[in-house]
Design an enzyme around this catalytic site. Structure first.
Site, PDB file in Angstrom:
ATOM      1  N   THR A  90    -108.597   3.642  39.222  1.00 19.48           N
ATOM      2  CA  THR A  90    -108.854   2.574  38.251  1.00 19.48           C
ATOM      3  C   THR A  90    -108.327   1.235  38.777  1.00 19.48           C
ATOM      4  O   THR A  90    -108.983   0.204  38.650  1.00 19.48           O
ATOM      5  CB  THR A  90    -108.184   2.926  36.897  1.00 19.48           C
ATOM      6  OG1 THR A  90    -108.819   4.092  36.393  1.00 19.48           O
ATOM      7  CG2 THR A  90    -108.301   1.815  35.888  1.00 19.48           C
ATOM      8  N   ARG A 111    -101.862  -9.441  26.127  1.00 23.53           N
ATOM      9  CA  ARG A 111    -102.154 -10.851  25.872  1.00 23.53           C
ATOM     10  C   ARG A 111    -102.611 -11.088  24.435  1.00 23.53           C
ATOM     11  O   ARG A 111    -103.326 -10.290  23.859  1.00 23.53           O
ATOM     12  CB  ARG A 111    -103.223 -11.356  26.853  1.00 23.53           C
ATOM     13  CG  ARG A 111    -102.743 -11.343  28.300  1.00 23.53           C
ATOM     14  CD  ARG A 111    -103.795 -11.856  29.278  1.00 23.53           C
ATOM     15  NE  ARG A 111    -105.063 -11.140  29.236  1.00 23.53           N
ATOM     16  CZ  ARG A 111    -105.284  -9.960  29.830  1.00 23.53           C
ATOM     17  NH1 ARG A 111    -104.326  -9.351  30.502  1.00 23.53           N
ATOM     18  NH2 ARG A 111    -106.474  -9.384  29.753  1.00 23.53           N
ATOM     19  N   ALA A 160    -120.950   1.916  34.001  1.00 23.45           N
ATOM     20  CA  ALA A 160    -122.328   2.079  34.485  1.00 23.45           C
ATOM     21  C   ALA A 160    -122.285   2.758  35.856  1.00 23.45           C
ATOM     22  O   ALA A 160    -121.208   2.964  36.429  1.00 23.45           O
ATOM     23  CB  ALA A 160    -123.008   0.718  34.571  1.00 23.45           C
ATOM     24  N   GLU A 193     -77.239   0.207   9.870  1.00 23.26           N
ATOM     25  CA  GLU A 193     -76.166   0.311   8.877  1.00 23.26           C
ATOM     26  C   GLU A 193     -75.053  -0.691   9.198  1.00 23.26           C
ATOM     27  O   GLU A 193     -74.551  -1.400   8.316  1.00 23.26           O
ATOM     28  CB  GLU A 193     -75.537   1.710   8.891  1.00 23.26           C
ATOM     29  CG  GLU A 193     -76.506   2.869   8.666  1.00 23.26           C
ATOM     30  CD  GLU A 193     -77.161   3.395   9.936  1.00 23.26           C
ATOM     31  OE1 GLU A 193     -77.562   2.578  10.788  1.00 23.26           O
ATOM     32  OE2 GLU A 193     -77.284   4.618  10.085  1.00 23.26           O
ATOM     33  N   HIS A 217     -76.534  -0.697  15.130  1.00 19.98           N
ATOM     34  CA  HIS A 217     -77.434   0.096  14.305  1.00 19.98           C
ATOM     35  C   HIS A 217     -77.622  -0.610  12.958  1.00 19.98           C
ATOM     36  O   HIS A 217     -76.809  -1.455  12.570  1.00 19.98           O
ATOM     37  CB  HIS A 217     -76.871   1.503  14.108  1.00 19.98           C
ATOM     38  CG  HIS A 217     -76.953   2.342  15.357  1.00 19.98           C
ATOM     39  ND1 HIS A 217     -76.608   3.665  15.398  1.00 19.98           N
ATOM     40  CD2 HIS A 217     -77.351   2.014  16.615  1.00 19.98           C
ATOM     41  CE1 HIS A 217     -76.798   4.133  16.626  1.00 19.98           C
ATOM     42  NE2 HIS A 217     -77.238   3.152  17.381  1.00 19.98           N
ATOM     43  N   LEU A 232    -107.092  10.859  35.447  1.00 21.21           N
ATOM     44  CA  LEU A 232    -105.744  10.853  34.853  1.00 21.21           C
ATOM     45  C   LEU A 232    -105.801  11.343  33.398  1.00 21.21           C
ATOM     46  O   LEU A 232    -104.989  12.185  32.988  1.00 21.21           O
ATOM     47  CB  LEU A 232    -105.144   9.443  34.935  1.00 21.21           C
ATOM     48  CG  LEU A 232    -103.655   9.341  34.581  1.00 21.21           C
ATOM     49  CD1 LEU A 232    -102.800  10.100  35.590  1.00 21.21           C
ATOM     50  CD2 LEU A 232    -103.199   7.884  34.505  1.00 21.21           C
ATOM     51  N   ALA A 233    -106.775  10.868  32.634  1.00 22.05           N
ATOM     52  CA  ALA A 233    -106.904  11.305  31.233  1.00 22.05           C
ATOM     53  C   ALA A 233    -107.127  12.813  31.183  1.00 22.05           C
ATOM     54  O   ALA A 233    -106.526  13.517  30.365  1.00 22.05           O
ATOM     55  CB  ALA A 233    -108.055  10.564  30.566  1.00 22.05           C
ATOM     56  N   GLY A 275    -108.118   6.278  34.894  1.00 24.11           N
ATOM     57  CA  GLY A 275    -109.464   6.679  34.595  1.00 24.11           C
ATOM     58  C   GLY A 275    -109.575   8.130  34.137  1.00 24.11           C
ATOM     59  O   GLY A 275    -108.607   8.727  33.653  1.00 24.11           O
TER      60      GLY A 275
HETATM   61  C1  AOF Z   1     -80.600   3.212  16.353  1.00 25.95           C
HETATM   62  N1  AOF Z   1     -80.561   2.325  15.334  1.00 25.95           N
HETATM   63  O1  AOF Z   1     -80.120   1.775  13.269  1.00 25.95           O
HETATM   64  C2  AOF Z   1     -79.763   4.003  13.925  1.00 25.95           C
HETATM   65  C3  AOF Z   1     -79.838   4.921  14.995  1.00 25.95           C
HETATM   66  O2  AOF Z   1     -77.025   5.376  21.807  1.00 25.95           O
HETATM   67  P1  AOF Z   1     -77.196   4.489  20.635  1.00 25.95           P
HETATM   68  O3  AOF Z   1     -75.854   3.997  20.165  1.00 25.95           O
HETATM   69  O4  AOF Z   1     -78.167   3.373  20.870  1.00 25.95           O
HETATM   70  O5  AOF Z   1     -77.773   5.375  19.429  1.00 25.95           O
HETATM   71  C4  AOF Z   1     -79.105   5.730  19.320  1.00 25.95           C
HETATM   72  C5  AOF Z   1     -79.252   6.878  18.343  1.00 25.95           C
HETATM   73  O6  AOF Z   1     -78.608   6.631  17.107  1.00 25.95           O
HETATM   74  C6  AOF Z   1     -80.696   7.147  17.985  1.00 25.95           C
HETATM   75  O7  AOF Z   1     -81.253   8.042  18.898  1.00 25.95           O
HETATM   76  C7  AOF Z   1     -80.598   7.760  16.583  1.00 25.95           C
HETATM   77  O8  AOF Z   1     -80.430   9.150  16.701  1.00 25.95           O
HETATM   78  C8  AOF Z   1     -79.320   7.194  16.010  1.00 25.95           C
HETATM   79  N2  AOF Z   1     -79.508   6.240  14.878  1.00 25.95           N
HETATM   80  N3  AOF Z   1     -80.255   4.465  16.175  1.00 25.95           N
HETATM   81  O9  AOF Z   1     -80.985   2.844  17.452  1.00 25.95           O
HETATM   82  C9  AOF Z   1     -80.148   2.636  14.141  1.00 25.95           C
HETATM   83  N4  AOF Z   1     -79.335   4.335  12.725  1.00 25.95           N
HETATM   84 ZN    ZN Z   2     -75.899   4.715  14.001  1.00 25.78          ZN
END
Ligand code: AOF
Ligand code: ZN
Length: 332
Positions: free
Chosen positions: A191, A202, A158, A47, A45, A267-268, A264
Protein backbone atom coordinates in the site's frame (compact mmCIF):
# COMPACT_ATOMS: atom_id res chain seq x y z
CA UNK A 1 -24.73 12.71 38.12
CA UNK A 2 -23.18 9.71 36.41
CA UNK A 3 -24.29 11.11 33.05
CA UNK A 4 -22.34 14.25 33.89
CA UNK A 5 -19.28 12.20 34.92
CA UNK A 6 -19.46 10.33 31.61
CA UNK A 7 -19.51 13.66 29.79
CA UNK A 8 -16.46 14.82 31.73
CA UNK A 9 -14.63 11.60 30.84
CA UNK A 10 -14.85 12.50 27.15
CA UNK A 11 -12.85 15.69 27.77
CA UNK A 12 -9.75 13.51 28.10
CA UNK A 13 -7.91 11.95 25.15
CA UNK A 14 -9.40 8.81 23.54
CA UNK A 15 -5.94 7.60 22.50
CA UNK A 16 -3.05 6.49 24.70
CA UNK A 17 -2.52 3.86 27.37
CA UNK A 18 -5.14 5.07 29.84
CA UNK A 19 -8.93 5.15 29.90
CA UNK A 20 -11.15 8.22 29.67
CA UNK A 21 -12.45 8.71 33.21
CA UNK A 22 -14.64 11.40 34.75
CA UNK A 23 -15.32 12.14 38.42
CA UNK A 24 -17.44 14.55 40.40
CA UNK A 25 -17.66 15.29 44.10
CA UNK A 26 -21.01 16.05 45.70
CA UNK A 27 -21.63 17.60 49.10
CA UNK A 28 -24.06 15.95 51.53
CA UNK A 29 -27.00 17.68 49.82
CA UNK A 30 -25.85 16.25 46.47
CA UNK A 31 -24.68 19.57 45.02
CA UNK A 32 -21.69 19.31 42.69
CA UNK A 33 -18.69 20.89 44.41
CA UNK A 34 -15.89 19.64 42.13
CA UNK A 35 -15.40 18.02 38.74
CA UNK A 36 -12.39 16.25 37.30
CA UNK A 37 -11.25 14.10 34.43
CA UNK A 38 -8.17 12.22 33.34
CA UNK A 39 -5.95 14.00 30.83
CA UNK A 40 -3.78 11.07 29.76
CA UNK A 41 -1.08 8.68 30.99
CA UNK A 42 1.19 10.20 33.62
CA UNK A 43 -1.33 12.86 34.70
CA UNK A 44 -3.65 12.78 37.73
CA UNK A 45 -6.48 10.28 37.67
CA UNK A 46 -9.99 11.73 37.45
CA UNK A 47 -10.71 11.25 41.17
CA UNK A 48 -7.50 13.02 42.22
CA UNK A 49 -8.09 15.75 39.66
CA UNK A 50 -11.55 16.39 41.18
CA UNK A 51 -10.20 16.32 44.76
CA UNK A 52 -7.46 18.80 43.80
CA UNK A 53 -10.17 21.37 43.09
CA UNK A 54 -11.17 21.40 46.77
CA UNK A 55 -8.19 23.12 48.43
CA UNK A 56 -9.99 23.15 51.78
CA UNK A 57 -10.72 19.45 51.64
CA UNK A 58 -13.87 17.44 51.32
CA UNK A 59 -16.83 18.40 53.55
CA UNK A 60 -18.61 15.87 55.81
CA UNK A 61 -20.87 13.40 54.09
CA UNK A 62 -19.49 13.90 50.58
CA UNK A 63 -19.92 11.50 47.66
CA UNK A 64 -17.58 10.81 44.73
CA UNK A 65 -19.21 9.74 41.46
CA UNK A 66 -16.66 8.10 39.13
CA UNK A 67 -17.09 6.42 35.75
CA UNK A 68 -14.51 3.71 36.55
CA UNK A 69 -13.85 1.80 39.75
CA UNK A 70 -11.16 3.73 41.65
CA UNK A 71 -7.74 2.16 41.19
CA UNK A 72 -5.93 0.31 43.90
CA UNK A 73 -2.37 0.39 42.65
CA UNK A 74 0.62 2.66 42.43
CA UNK A 75 1.40 3.05 38.74
CA UNK A 76 2.40 6.30 37.17
CA UNK A 77 0.38 7.89 40.00
CA UNK A 78 -0.80 6.75 43.46
CA UNK A 79 -3.90 4.66 44.23
CA UNK A 80 -7.15 6.62 44.01
CA UNK A 81 -8.91 4.37 46.54
CA UNK A 82 -6.41 5.56 49.16
CA UNK A 83 -6.64 9.20 48.04
CA UNK A 84 -10.43 9.03 48.43
CA UNK A 85 -10.19 7.40 51.87
CA UNK A 86 -7.67 10.00 53.04
CA UNK A 87 -9.87 12.82 51.76
CA UNK A 88 -12.58 11.66 54.19
CA UNK A 89 -15.17 10.91 51.51
CA UNK A 90 -18.24 9.06 52.82
CA UNK A 91 -19.48 7.37 49.70
CA UNK A 92 -18.17 6.33 46.26
CA UNK A 93 -20.43 5.57 43.31
CA UNK A 94 -18.92 4.11 40.15
CA UNK A 95 -20.01 2.69 36.79
CA UNK A 96 -17.51 0.31 35.10
CA UNK A 97 -15.43 -2.28 36.87
CA UNK A 98 -11.69 -1.95 36.41
CA UNK A 99 -10.53 -5.00 34.41
CA UNK A 100 -6.86 -4.44 35.26
CA UNK A 101 -5.17 -7.06 37.43
CA UNK A 102 -3.08 -4.63 39.42
CA UNK A 103 -5.42 -1.69 39.45
CA UNK A 104 -8.65 -3.57 40.25
CA UNK A 105 -10.25 -4.08 43.68
CA UNK A 106 -10.30 -0.46 44.70
CA UNK A 107 -13.86 -1.04 45.87
CA UNK A 108 -12.68 -3.59 48.43
CA UNK A 109 -10.09 -1.17 49.79
CA UNK A 110 -12.79 1.48 50.09
CA UNK A 111 -15.25 -0.87 51.82
CA UNK A 112 -12.57 -2.10 54.23
CA UNK A 113 -11.99 1.52 55.23
CA UNK A 114 -15.70 2.00 55.96
CA UNK A 115 -16.58 3.96 52.82
CA UNK A 116 -20.01 3.19 51.35
CA UNK A 117 -19.63 1.88 47.79
CA UNK A 118 -22.34 1.75 45.12
CA UNK A 119 -21.20 0.01 41.96
CA UNK A 120 -22.57 -0.48 38.46
CA UNK A 121 -24.53 2.77 38.08
CA UNK A 122 -25.00 3.28 34.30
CA UNK A 123 -22.52 0.45 33.89
CA UNK A 124 -23.74 -0.57 30.43
CA UNK A 125 -23.49 2.97 29.12
CA UNK A 126 -20.06 3.48 30.67
CA UNK A 127 -18.76 0.15 29.35
CA UNK A 128 -19.98 1.12 25.89
CA UNK A 129 -18.28 4.49 26.08
CA UNK A 130 -14.99 2.83 27.07
CA UNK A 131 -15.35 -0.26 24.88
CA UNK A 132 -11.99 0.30 23.19
CA UNK A 133 -9.96 0.50 26.39
CA UNK A 134 -11.94 -2.21 28.21
CA UNK A 135 -11.60 -4.63 25.27
CA UNK A 136 -7.88 -3.92 24.98
CA UNK A 137 -7.37 -4.58 28.70
CA UNK A 138 -9.39 -7.80 28.58
CA UNK A 139 -7.61 -9.11 25.48
CA UNK A 140 -4.21 -7.70 26.46
CA UNK A 141 -3.71 -6.41 22.94
CA UNK A 142 -4.76 -3.20 21.20
CA UNK A 143 -8.38 -2.87 20.05
CA UNK A 144 -8.27 -3.46 16.30
CA UNK A 145 -10.32 -1.48 13.79
CA UNK A 146 -10.17 -2.62 10.16
CA UNK A 147 -11.25 -0.03 7.62
CA UNK A 148 -11.62 0.20 3.88
CA UNK A 149 -13.43 2.19 1.20
CA UNK A 150 -15.09 0.20 -1.53
CA UNK A 151 -17.32 0.53 -4.56
CA UNK A 152 -20.83 -0.90 -4.69
CA UNK A 153 -19.36 -4.00 -6.32
CA UNK A 154 -16.91 -4.38 -3.44
CA UNK A 155 -13.78 -3.22 -5.23
CA UNK A 156 -11.10 -1.17 -3.51
CA UNK A 157 -9.11 -0.15 -6.60
CA UNK A 158 -9.39 -0.17 -10.38
CA UNK A 159 -7.32 -2.63 -12.43
CA UNK A 160 -4.54 -0.03 -12.86
CA UNK A 161 -4.46 0.08 -9.00
CA UNK A 162 -5.79 3.63 -8.77
CA UNK A 163 -8.02 4.05 -5.73
CA UNK A 164 -8.21 7.84 -5.31
CA UNK A 165 -10.91 8.74 -4.50
CA UNK A 166 -13.40 5.96 -4.02
CA UNK A 167 -15.13 7.56 -1.05
CA UNK A 168 -16.40 11.13 -0.88
CA UNK A 169 -15.35 14.13 1.20
CA UNK A 170 -17.62 13.34 4.16
CA UNK A 171 -16.25 9.80 4.40
CA UNK A 172 -12.69 11.01 4.30
CA UNK A 173 -13.39 13.59 7.01
CA UNK A 174 -14.83 10.82 9.15
CA UNK A 175 -11.70 8.71 8.69
CA UNK A 176 -9.41 11.61 9.58
CA UNK A 177 -11.36 12.36 12.76
CA UNK A 178 -11.12 8.71 13.77
CA UNK A 179 -7.38 8.68 13.05
CA UNK A 180 -6.93 11.64 15.40
CA UNK A 181 -8.50 9.64 18.24
CA UNK A 182 -6.37 6.50 18.12
CA UNK A 183 -2.79 5.37 18.53
CA UNK A 184 -1.53 3.83 15.32
CA UNK A 185 -2.38 3.35 11.65
CA UNK A 186 -1.13 0.09 10.15
CA UNK A 187 -0.46 -0.44 6.46
CA UNK A 188 1.39 -3.03 4.42
CA UNK A 189 4.47 -2.17 2.36
CA UNK A 190 2.48 -2.74 -0.87
CA UNK A 191 0.00 0.00 0.00
CA UNK A 192 2.82 2.40 0.84
CA UNK A 193 4.57 1.65 -2.44
CA UNK A 194 1.54 1.81 -4.75
CA UNK A 195 -0.62 4.46 -3.08
CA UNK A 196 2.09 6.57 -1.46
CA UNK A 197 -0.38 7.67 1.26
CA UNK A 198 0.35 10.40 3.80
CA UNK A 199 -1.60 8.69 6.62
CA UNK A 200 -1.83 11.78 8.78
CA UNK A 201 -4.96 13.00 10.54
CA UNK A 202 -6.15 16.18 8.87
CA UNK A 203 -9.05 18.51 9.59
CA UNK A 204 -11.48 19.51 6.82
CA UNK A 205 -9.48 22.75 6.32
CA UNK A 206 -6.37 20.69 5.57
CA UNK A 207 -4.51 21.49 8.79
CA UNK A 208 -3.32 18.63 10.98
CA UNK A 209 -5.01 17.48 14.18
CA UNK A 210 -2.92 18.06 17.27
CA UNK A 211 -2.60 14.33 17.91
CA UNK A 212 -1.10 12.28 15.10
CA UNK A 213 -1.17 8.50 15.37
CA UNK A 214 2.00 6.54 14.80
CA UNK A 215 2.25 5.37 11.18
CA UNK A 216 3.24 1.71 11.17
CA UNK A 217 4.42 0.07 7.98
CA UNK A 218 4.34 -3.74 8.16
CA UNK A 219 6.38 -6.03 5.89
CA UNK A 220 9.86 -6.96 4.76
CA UNK A 221 10.02 -5.03 1.50
CA UNK A 222 12.59 -2.22 1.54
CA UNK A 223 11.01 1.15 0.85
CA UNK A 224 12.31 4.39 -0.63
CA UNK A 225 12.70 6.95 2.12
CA UNK A 226 11.16 9.70 0.02
CA UNK A 227 7.71 8.08 0.23
CA UNK A 228 5.21 10.36 1.98
CA UNK A 229 4.72 8.05 4.94
CA UNK A 230 8.31 8.83 5.99
CA UNK A 231 7.81 12.61 5.96
CA UNK A 232 8.00 14.77 9.07
CA UNK A 233 4.24 15.23 9.43
CA UNK A 234 3.84 12.37 11.93
CA UNK A 235 6.03 9.67 13.46
CA UNK A 236 6.55 6.44 11.49
CA UNK A 237 8.04 3.00 12.13
CA UNK A 238 8.70 0.31 9.57
CA UNK A 239 8.38 -3.09 11.28
CA UNK A 240 10.12 -5.62 9.07
CA UNK A 241 7.95 -8.62 9.87
CA UNK A 242 4.86 -10.36 8.59
CA UNK A 243 3.84 -11.55 12.03
CA UNK A 244 0.97 -9.29 13.02
CA UNK A 245 1.01 -10.68 16.56
CA UNK A 246 4.56 -9.35 16.95
CA UNK A 247 3.39 -6.02 15.60
CA UNK A 248 0.54 -5.87 18.13
CA UNK A 249 2.84 -6.85 21.01
CA UNK A 250 5.30 -4.14 20.01
CA UNK A 251 2.55 -1.51 19.90
CA UNK A 252 1.08 -2.72 23.19
CA UNK A 253 4.47 -2.29 24.86
CA UNK A 254 4.55 1.26 23.55
CA UNK A 255 1.28 1.94 25.43
CA UNK A 256 -0.97 1.70 22.37
CA UNK A 257 -4.52 0.49 22.93
CA UNK A 258 -6.28 1.24 19.62
CA UNK A 259 -4.94 0.58 16.14
CA UNK A 260 -6.47 1.16 12.73
CA UNK A 261 -5.61 -1.25 9.91
CA UNK A 262 -5.93 0.67 6.66
CA UNK A 263 -4.85 -1.93 4.12
CA UNK A 264 -4.02 -3.36 1.77
CA UNK A 265 -5.89 -6.58 1.21
CA UNK A 266 -3.00 -8.78 2.31
CA UNK A 267 -2.63 -7.10 5.70
CA UNK A 268 -6.41 -6.96 6.31
CA UNK A 269 -6.71 -10.64 5.34
CA UNK A 270 -3.95 -11.57 7.74
CA UNK A 271 -5.73 -9.91 10.66
CA UNK A 272 -9.08 -11.46 9.70
CA UNK A 273 -7.59 -14.95 9.27
CA UNK A 274 -6.21 -14.79 12.79
CA UNK A 275 -9.51 -13.50 14.19
CA UNK A 276 -7.67 -10.35 15.19
CA UNK A 277 -10.25 -7.58 14.78
CA UNK A 278 -12.89 -5.93 16.93
CA UNK A 279 -14.73 -3.85 14.35
CA UNK A 280 -14.80 -3.25 10.61
CA UNK A 281 -15.60 0.15 9.13
CA UNK A 282 -16.68 0.26 5.50
CA UNK A 283 -17.15 3.37 3.41
CA UNK A 284 -19.31 2.17 0.53
CA UNK A 285 -19.34 4.42 -2.54
CA UNK A 286 -22.04 4.34 -5.26
CA UNK A 287 -19.54 3.39 -7.99
CA UNK A 288 -18.94 0.27 -10.05
CA UNK A 289 -15.49 -0.61 -11.39
CA UNK A 290 -15.40 -4.40 -11.64
CA UNK A 291 -12.06 -6.18 -11.79
CA UNK A 292 -10.30 -8.22 -9.14
CA UNK A 293 -9.07 -5.71 -6.54
CA UNK A 294 -11.05 -6.55 -3.43
CA UNK A 295 -10.61 -5.56 0.22
CA UNK A 296 -10.12 -9.07 1.55
CA UNK A 297 -8.52 -11.94 -0.33
CA UNK A 298 -7.63 -15.25 1.26
CA UNK A 299 -8.89 -15.81 4.80
CA UNK A 300 -8.96 -19.60 4.80
CA UNK A 301 -12.67 -20.02 4.14
CA UNK A 302 -13.78 -22.29 1.31
CA UNK A 303 -17.39 -23.07 2.09
CA UNK A 304 -20.40 -21.01 3.15
CA UNK A 305 -20.90 -22.70 6.48
CA UNK A 306 -17.49 -21.42 7.57
CA UNK A 307 -18.28 -17.80 6.66
CA UNK A 308 -17.38 -15.36 9.40
CA UNK A 309 -20.60 -13.91 10.79
CA UNK A 310 -20.69 -10.24 11.64
CA UNK A 311 -23.38 -7.92 12.83
CA UNK A 312 -24.11 -4.43 11.50
CA UNK A 313 -24.13 -2.13 14.52
CA UNK A 314 -24.25 1.17 12.62
CA UNK A 315 -25.32 2.15 9.13
CA UNK A 316 -25.57 5.76 7.99
CA UNK A 317 -25.39 7.90 4.91
CA UNK A 318 -22.19 9.94 4.69
CA UNK A 319 -22.54 12.36 1.77
CA UNK A 320 -22.98 10.13 -1.30
CA UNK A 321 -21.59 7.08 0.55
CA UNK A 322 -22.94 4.60 3.05
CA UNK A 323 -20.97 4.05 6.25
CA UNK A 324 -21.18 0.60 7.81
CA UNK A 325 -19.79 -0.46 11.16
CA UNK A 326 -19.78 -4.19 11.78
CA UNK A 327 -18.53 -6.27 14.68
CA UNK A 328 -18.02 -10.02 15.01
CA UNK A 329 -21.30 -11.69 15.86
CA UNK A 330 -21.52 -12.78 19.47
CA UNK A 331 -20.51 -16.41 19.84
CA UNK A 332 -18.93 -16.73 16.39
C1 AOF B 1 -6.51 6.52 34.54
N1 AOF B 1 -7.28 7.59 34.86
O1 AOF B 1 -8.83 8.57 36.04
C2 AOF B 1 -8.37 6.30 36.47
C3 AOF B 1 -7.58 5.19 36.11
O2 AOF B 1 -0.35 3.72 35.74
P1 AOF B 1 -1.35 4.79 35.94
O3 AOF B 1 -1.09 5.50 37.24
O4 AOF B 1 -1.44 5.74 34.78
O5 AOF B 1 -2.79 4.10 36.11
C4 AOF B 1 -3.54 3.64 35.04
C5 AOF B 1 -4.61 2.69 35.53
O6 AOF B 1 -5.37 3.24 36.59
C6 AOF B 1 -5.62 2.35 34.46
O7 AOF B 1 -5.18 1.25 33.73
C7 AOF B 1 -6.89 2.04 35.26
O8 AOF B 1 -6.88 0.68 35.61
C8 AOF B 1 -6.74 2.83 36.54
N2 AOF B 1 -7.70 3.96 36.69
N3 AOF B 1 -6.67 5.37 35.15
O9 AOF B 1 -5.67 6.63 33.66
C9 AOF B 1 -8.18 7.56 35.80
N4 AOF B 1 -9.27 6.26 37.43
ZN1 ZN C 1 -6.63 5.99 39.99
Amino acid sequence: MMHRALELALLGPAYGANPQVGAIILDKDLNIIAEGWHKGAGTAHAEVDALSKLPNGVPEGATAVVTLEPCNHTGRTGPCAVALIESGISRVVYASKDPGNESANGSKTLLDAGVEVIQGVLEEEADKQSVVWLTAMKKQRPYITLKWAQTLDGRTAASDKTSKWISGTESREDVHLRRSQLDAILVGTGTVKYDNPDLTARKPDGTRYEHQPLRVVVGNTELAQDLRVFNEDAPTVHLKTHDVKDVLAHLWDRGMRHVLVEGGAQLASEFISLGLFDEILIYQAPLLIGGTNVAVTEIGISTMKDALALEFVEIKKLGPDVFIRAIPKEGS
